[in-house]
Scaffold this motif. Structure first.
Motif, PDB file in Angstrom:
ATOM      1  N   LYS A 190      88.891  82.517 -34.561  1.00 57.21           N
ATOM      2  CA  LYS A 190      89.273  82.813 -33.179  1.00 57.21           C
ATOM      3  C   LYS A 190      89.222  81.538 -32.347  1.00 57.21           C
ATOM      4  O   LYS A 190      88.340  80.708 -32.521  1.00 57.21           O
ATOM      5  CB  LYS A 190      88.343  83.877 -32.588  1.00 57.21           C
ATOM      6  N   GLY A 191      90.161  81.399 -31.449  1.00 54.86           N
ATOM      7  CA  GLY A 191      90.225  80.213 -30.611  1.00 54.86           C
ATOM      8  C   GLY A 191      91.091  79.107 -31.181  1.00 54.86           C
ATOM      9  O   GLY A 191      91.321  78.093 -30.518  1.00 54.86           O
ATOM     10  N   THR A 192      91.583  79.291 -32.402  1.00 54.76           N
ATOM     11  CA  THR A 192      92.459  78.286 -33.005  1.00 54.76           C
ATOM     12  C   THR A 192      93.772  78.216 -32.231  1.00 54.76           C
ATOM     13  O   THR A 192      94.379  79.243 -31.931  1.00 54.76           O
ATOM     14  CB  THR A 192      92.741  78.634 -34.480  1.00 54.76           C
ATOM     15  N   THR A 193      94.208  77.018 -31.922  1.00 53.73           N
ATOM     16  CA  THR A 193      95.451  76.840 -31.165  1.00 53.73           C
ATOM     17  C   THR A 193      96.569  76.248 -32.009  1.00 53.73           C
ATOM     18  O   THR A 193      97.735  76.304 -31.617  1.00 53.73           O
ATOM     19  CB  THR A 193      95.223  75.923 -29.952  1.00 53.73           C
ATOM     20  N   GLN A 234      83.507  78.790 -38.624  1.00 47.52           N
ATOM     21  CA  GLN A 234      84.209  79.161 -37.401  1.00 47.52           C
ATOM     22  C   GLN A 234      84.461  77.875 -36.644  1.00 47.52           C
ATOM     23  O   GLN A 234      83.554  77.291 -36.057  1.00 47.52           O
ATOM     24  CB  GLN A 234      83.373  80.121 -36.546  1.00 47.52           C
ATOM     25  N   SER A 235      85.681  77.381 -36.691  1.00 44.76           N
ATOM     26  CA  SER A 235      85.986  76.112 -36.045  1.00 44.76           C
ATOM     27  C   SER A 235      87.159  76.270 -35.117  1.00 44.76           C
ATOM     28  O   SER A 235      87.981  77.161 -35.275  1.00 44.76           O
ATOM     29  CB  SER A 235      86.316  75.040 -37.087  1.00 44.76           C
ATOM     30  N   LYS A 236      87.255  75.406 -34.168  1.00 47.08           N
ATOM     31  CA  LYS A 236      88.384  75.386 -33.253  1.00 47.08           C
ATOM     32  C   LYS A 236      89.213  74.149 -33.532  1.00 47.08           C
ATOM     33  O   LYS A 236      88.698  73.113 -33.913  1.00 47.08           O
ATOM     34  CB  LYS A 236      87.914  75.375 -31.798  1.00 47.08           C
ATOM     35  N   SER A 237      90.514  74.296 -33.357  1.00 45.92           N
ATOM     36  CA  SER A 237      91.389  73.143 -33.557  1.00 45.92           C
ATOM     37  C   SER A 237      92.143  72.868 -32.284  1.00 45.92           C
ATOM     38  O   SER A 237      92.254  73.732 -31.427  1.00 45.92           O
ATOM     39  CB  SER A 237      92.370  73.411 -34.694  1.00 45.92           C
ATOM     40  N   ILE A 289     100.388  80.287 -31.326  1.00 48.00           N
ATOM     41  CA  ILE A 289      99.654  79.279 -32.090  1.00 48.00           C
ATOM     42  C   ILE A 289     100.651  78.279 -32.668  1.00 48.00           C
ATOM     43  O   ILE A 289     101.613  78.668 -33.331  1.00 48.00           O
ATOM     44  CB  ILE A 289      98.827  79.926 -33.217  1.00 48.00           C
TER      45      ILE A 289
END
Length: 215
Positions: free
Chosen positions: A39-42, A212-215, A66
Motif C-alpha cells: 500500500k502506498g506504492t506510486t 512493506q515499502s513505498k516507492s 500507479i
C-alpha cells in the motif's frame, strides 16, 4: 502461451462443443499481483516477457493511477499499442527510482543487479526468478494459502511452502465451485474483483508480502 495456441483460444475454437471449461487463471493471477503490491506504492517497474498477465496487470495499475515503468522501447511500444493511448508518464529507463519490480521469465541477471538495495521483486510468471540479491526481497510466484478445510495438502510446486497453491490451479477449482460457465482463455479475462472476492469467500488467503515499502 500466445505463440503456441493463443492462450488456449485455438483449442476452444477447434472444439466449440467442449463441455469442460478451459481456465488459464490469468484474472486471479492479476488480482493476487495487485494485492501483493505494498500500500502506498506510486510506481512499479515491469520487466519480463509481456504475457497476457503482464498486459492485464499493467492496465489495472494504470487505472489505479500507479505509474508503470518499462525499461525497453519495444516493451513500451507493445503496451502503448495494446492500450490505444500514449502516456509518457508510464515510460522511463531509470532503474534507481523504483523499489517494486514485477518480473517475468526473461529478466536478466544484469538487470537484477541494477536494482536498488531493498527492492521487492514480485514475479508475474509461473516460475520464480533466480534469487541473486541478498539485499533485496523476493515474493512468491502468484499463489495463495489454501483453506483449512482442504486436507492432505503438501506443496503445490517445489518452490512454494506447504498448503500454498499456485493461482493457476486455484482458478480451476474456483471456476467449478462458483459454477461459472464461460471459458477463461485466449484474450478473455474474468472480472478481477469478482474473482478475488470469490476466492476469499471460499477460504483462500493471500500470502504475506516480504516487506512493506513505498516507492
Amino acid at each position: 502461451g500466445e505463440e503456441l495456441n493463443r492462450y488456449g483460444e485455438v483449442y476452444v475454437k477447434k472444439h466449440p462443443q467442449l463441455k469442460v471449461k478451459l481456465v488459464d487463471g490469468s484474472s486471479l493471477a492479476v488480482a493476487v499481483l495487485l494485492n501483493s503490491i505494498p500500500k502506498g506504492t506510486t510506481q512499479v517497474l515491469l520487466r519480463g516477457n509481456l504475457t497476457k498477465v503482464a498486459f492485464a496487470v499493467t492496465f489495472a495499475l494504470c487505472q489505479k493511477g500507479i505509474q508503470v515503468i518499462v525499461l525497453r522501447e519495444d516493451e513500451y511500444q507493445k503496451l502503448d499499442k495494446s492500450f490505444g493511448t500514449k502516456s509518457e508518464d508510464n515510460f522511463s529507463k531509470s532503474y534507481s527510482s523504483c523499489k517494486v519490480w514485477l518480473v517475468g521469465d526473461d529478466i536478466t541477471e544484469e538487470e537484477q543487479r541494477k536494482a536498488t538495495e531493498g527492492t521487492l521483486f514480485i514475479p508475474f510468471s509461473q516460475f520464480p526468478p533466480k534469487k541473486l540479491r541478498k539485499d533485496c526481497f523476493y515474493h512468491t510466484t502468484p499463489a495463495m494459502q489454501t483453506p483449512m478445510a482442504l486436507e492432505n495438502v503438501d506443496s503445490c510446486e517445489n518452490w512454494l511452502p506447504r498448503r500454498v497453491m499456485s493461482v493457476w490451479r486455484i482458478a480451476g477449482i474456483l471456476h467449478a465451485l462458483e459454477g461459472w460457465e464461460e471459458h477463461e482463455c485466449g484474450y478473455t479475462m474474468c472480472n478481477i474483483d469478482k474473482v478475488w472476492e470469490a476466492c476469499l469467500k471460499h477460504g483462500f488467503q493471500p500470502l504475506r508480502v516480504p516487506i512493506q515499502s513505498k516507492s
